[in-house]
Design a protein around this motif. Structure first.
Motif, PDB file in Angstrom:
ATOM      1  N   THR A  57       0.449  -8.051   0.225  1.00 28.15           N
ATOM      2  CA  THR A  57      -0.474  -8.856  -0.579  1.00 28.15           C
ATOM      3  C   THR A  57      -1.928  -8.518  -0.265  1.00 28.15           C
ATOM      4  O   THR A  57      -2.818  -8.872  -1.026  1.00 28.15           O
ATOM      5  N   ASP A  58      -2.157  -7.843   0.851  1.00 30.04           N
ATOM      6  CA  ASP A  58      -3.510  -7.484   1.273  1.00 30.04           C
ATOM      7  C   ASP A  58      -3.762  -6.010   0.960  1.00 30.04           C
ATOM      8  O   ASP A  58      -3.080  -5.142   1.513  1.00 30.04           O
ATOM      9  N   PRO A  59      -4.717  -5.693   0.075  1.00 28.84           N
ATOM     10  CA  PRO A  59      -4.969  -4.284  -0.248  1.00 28.84           C
ATOM     11  C   PRO A  59      -5.433  -3.472   0.954  1.00 28.84           C
ATOM     12  O   PRO A  59      -5.333  -2.244   0.939  1.00 28.84           O
ATOM     13  N   GLY A  60      -5.910  -4.146   1.994  1.00 25.43           N
ATOM     14  CA  GLY A  60      -6.308  -3.423   3.193  1.00 25.43           C
ATOM     15  C   GLY A  60      -5.147  -2.764   3.909  1.00 25.43           C
ATOM     16  O   GLY A  60      -5.352  -1.868   4.736  1.00 25.43           O
ATOM     17  N   ASP A  61      -3.915  -3.186   3.598  1.00 25.64           N
ATOM     18  CA  ASP A  61      -2.724  -2.574   4.198  1.00 25.64           C
ATOM     19  C   ASP A  61      -2.253  -1.351   3.426  1.00 25.64           C
ATOM     20  O   ASP A  61      -1.264  -0.728   3.808  1.00 25.64           O
ATOM     21  N   LEU A  62      -2.948  -1.037   2.325  1.00 30.16           N
ATOM     22  CA  LEU A  62      -2.485   0.017   1.429  1.00 30.16           C
ATOM     23  C   LEU A  62      -3.477   1.178   1.360  1.00 30.16           C
ATOM     24  O   LEU A  62      -4.685   0.977   1.421  1.00 30.16           O
ATOM     25  N   ASP A  63      -2.931   2.371   1.222  1.00 29.15           N
ATOM     26  CA  ASP A  63      -3.707   3.544   0.845  1.00 29.15           C
ATOM     27  C   ASP A  63      -3.369   3.867  -0.607  1.00 29.15           C
ATOM     28  O   ASP A  63      -2.257   3.587  -1.069  1.00 29.15           O
ATOM     29  N   ILE A  64      -4.327   4.455  -1.318  1.00 28.43           N
ATOM     30  CA  ILE A  64      -4.009   5.024  -2.627  1.00 28.43           C
ATOM     31  C   ILE A  64      -3.721   6.497  -2.382  1.00 28.43           C
ATOM     32  O   ILE A  64      -4.607   7.273  -2.024  1.00 28.43           O
ATOM     33  N   ASP A  65      -2.466   6.848  -2.533  1.00 30.33           N
ATOM     34  CA  ASP A  65      -2.011   8.196  -2.210  1.00 30.33           C
ATOM     35  C   ASP A  65      -2.024   9.075  -3.448  1.00 30.33           C
ATOM     36  O   ASP A  65      -1.664   8.636  -4.547  1.00 30.33           O
ATOM     37  N   HIS A  66      -2.458  10.330  -3.283  1.00 29.02           N
ATOM     38  CA  HIS A  66      -2.262  11.335  -4.322  1.00 29.02           C
ATOM     39  C   HIS A  66      -0.832  11.845  -4.160  1.00 29.02           C
ATOM     40  O   HIS A  66      -0.481  12.376  -3.101  1.00 29.02           O
TER      41      HIS A  66
END
Length: 338
Positions: free
Chosen positions: A160-169
């Protein structure tokens, strides 16, 4: 002593024995009726032959189907395999690895940019598009995502926290560089690094999984969530084909293995192509074609001299002989690279 009749009068003499017999018969019949579950509407006589009974069997409404209560889902560690529609055989271009290509420079692949000028850069756009619930923003300008609901496809975990996510290519920038992207200009690299036109190009994934993947191809890294392998392979192949990038033989073998998990399974054909080669490296001692020399790279640029690519640097510069005073730090015959 007389016996009372049903109507309250007395019976006398021989009528007593008959009355008793009729009562005994009636009681027995009632017992049988009650035991059989038959409703008796009337009884006519009991002493002369079989009793005449008007009867109706009891009927009960029985449901034709039994309601089904949905079972409570039991969480599992593995997500069901992605179902991909049947289609033509997939293909990918395979080329030998190109030697002597310029070193990868992440700074040349500029991201994240706000192409449409709405204050949401490509990272925020990807987070918004992939959240399974409406996102919340950090403030009223709606430029940055504060929360949402995402499933990291590499591991199947939820966030739920975008800080836990990377935007991966999906196809990492460094892998694209090795596969032919090294020859692109900066605009093309920026377009690739921020492409939102294909939903599988930029994906929100668990940060630790993305860093484990790094720039590796499927021959060296596959998502821990095996149920995502089919989609991963299809997206990888689609992106390489769309951007005219090549694969290695080992990469193609790994992709074929992953396509076997599709339902129905899919196959991969290989198209052999020649790898593109870097431009010839200028000799450090070569003189400019024009015969001109300059005191600085700025003078050469002001004069409109063409920049060239060296074998070591990631950018383009001027032949070292054109600007004798400039230092060729990497010894590739090109100075003032940018």
């Amino acid at each position: 002593m007389g016996v009372m009749g049903i109507g309250g009068g007395r019976l006398a003499g021989e009528d007593v024995d008959g009355a008793v017999a009729e009562w005994e018969c009636a009681l027995k019949f009632i017992a049988v009726v009650l035991a059989s579950g038959i409703f008796v509407l009337g009884v006519v006589g009991c002493g002369g032959g079989e009793p005449q009974v008007e009867e109706r069997a009891e009927t009960r409404s029985v449901p034709t189907s039994v309601p089904t209560v949905a079972a409570t889902p039991v969480p599992t560690a593995t997500v069901a395999a992605t179902t991909v529609p049947a289609g033509p055989q997939l293909s990918i271009a395979v080329a030998p690895e190109t030697e002597n290509i310029p070193d990868y420079d992440r700074g040349e692949w500029r991201h994240w940019v706000d192409e449409d000028g709405d204050c949401q850069d490509a990272r925020q756009e990807a987070l918004i598009a992939e959240s399974e619930t409406p996102v919340a923003y950090t403030n009223e300008d709606r430029c940055r995502v504060a929360s949402g609901s995402w499933e990291g496809p590499y591991t199947g975990e939820r966030f739920t926290d975008p800080g836990d996510l990377d935007i991966d290519h999906m196809v990492p920038l460094a892998n694209a560089h090795r596969s032919g992207g090294w020859a692109w200009n900066e605009d093309r690299k920026r377009e690739y690094a921020n492409d939102l036109s294909y939903e599988g190009h930029l994906i929100a994934v668990q940060a630790s999984a993305n860093r484990s993947k790094g720039s590796k191809g499927p021959e060296d890294w596959k998502p821990p969530e095996r149920g995502y392998w089919c989609r991963y392979a299809v997206d990888w192949i689609s992106i390489k084909n769309a951007w005219e990038l090549t694969a290695t033989g080992a990469e193609a073998d790994a992709l074929s293995e992953m396509l076997d998990t599709c339902e129905p399974s899919r196959s991969l054909s290989v198209v052999r192509v020649e790898s593109s080669q870097p431009e010839a490296t200028p000799s450090p001692t070569a003189t400019p074609a024009t015969g001109k020399t300059y005191d600085s790279c700025d003078e050469a640029a002001d004069a409109g001299e063409a920049r060239v690519r060296g074998s070591q640097g990631s950018g383009r510069g001027f032949p070292a002989a054109m600007v004798p005073s400039a230092r060729d730090g990497d010894g590739d015959g090109v100075v003032c690279e940018r």
